[in-house]
Design an enzyme around this catalytic site. Sequence first.
Site, PDB file in Angstrom:
ATOM      1  N   GLU A 129      36.472 -43.931  63.651  1.00  0.00           N
ATOM      2  CA  GLU A 129      36.167 -43.181  64.865  1.00  0.00           C
ATOM      3  C   GLU A 129      36.131 -44.080  66.083  1.00  0.00           C
ATOM      4  OE1 GLU A 129      32.752 -45.214  63.835  1.00  0.00           O
ATOM      5  OE2 GLU A 129      33.200 -43.456  62.601  1.00  0.00           O
ATOM      6  N   ASP A 189      23.232 -38.854  73.997  1.00  0.00           N
ATOM      7  CA  ASP A 189      23.168 -40.271  73.631  1.00  0.00           C
ATOM      8  C   ASP A 189      24.565 -40.822  73.417  1.00  0.00           C
ATOM      9  OD1 ASP A 189      20.456 -40.446  73.807  1.00  0.00           O
ATOM     10  OD2 ASP A 189      20.084 -40.449  71.649  1.00  0.00           O
ATOM     11  N   ASP A 248      32.460 -50.709  52.625  1.00  0.00           N
ATOM     12  CA  ASP A 248      33.343 -49.931  53.488  1.00  0.00           C
ATOM     13  C   ASP A 248      33.706 -50.681  54.768  1.00  0.00           C
ATOM     14  OD1 ASP A 248      33.615 -47.702  51.855  1.00  0.00           O
ATOM     15  OD2 ASP A 248      31.793 -46.757  52.620  1.00  0.00           O
ATOM     16  N   ALA A 300      23.259 -36.454  69.662  1.00  0.00           N
ATOM     17  CA  ALA A 300      21.993 -36.081  70.311  1.00  0.00           C
ATOM     18  C   ALA A 300      22.244 -35.448  71.685  1.00  0.00           C
ATOM     19  CB  ALA A 300      21.066 -37.287  70.425  1.00  0.00           C
TER      20      ALA A 300
END
Length: 252
Positions: A113, A142, A42, A177
């Site tokens: 992203e 995070d 990928d 997170a």
Amino acid sequence: MSGIAFRASATPVAQAALAELTARHGQTALGHARVVVALGGDGFMLQTLHDTQSAGLPVYGMNCGTVGFLMNAYEPKGLADRLAAAEETVINPLHMRATTVGGRVVEALAINEVSMLRAGPQAAKLAIYVDGRLRLEELVCDGALLCTPAGSTAYNYSAHGPILPIGSDVLALTAVAAFRPRRWRGALLPKTAVVRFEVIHPDKRPVMADADGRSVRDVVSVEIRSEPEICHRILFDPGHGLEERLLVEQFA
């Protein structure tokens, strides 16, 4: 079938596949090709899409890596028939404009992203704006990311973000997170939304931005929007396209 421009990652498996397929079909220069065949995983598929963007050619991936979510199964025989029968999916990348502490501006495109990640021992503190309006005054985390439907099963999914149907025209904003607000899990935004992250206390809590592997350190703000002017054409075997794969992932 002539007119194939093969691209392969540096792994021994992909290089062996390249040798076998070019022996069967030859190698066509990108400027004269009708289709690009990417051999790898990928990550290499994303690299190939970026590298061949200006050519406007469809890209057919054959998995010589591990997961291969964006790839088709590797089989050296019958490639011409598979290419003729392949179904096309068109996706638009995200455009990132990152500004650093020193005032440097870096622009990059991301098919999966754009992520914001803490770059020091302390949690990041981010303010989030959508279309110029402050939506979250302080996210202690995070990191956070904005992903396309094509990238929703990658880092977004591992951060417990939603899987997006490929034709949904939405983006997923997902926290990584999150500490405060503890219950905030992100948001679904229209594809036309412009998202801006502003880093709070960037000197004390440094943050890096990443767009499909292109990283920018010590950012103070990052603006992200979908880029409708750029279209990536990905080919899949019938019945194994992105829409079907996204559905399968949700029932796995």
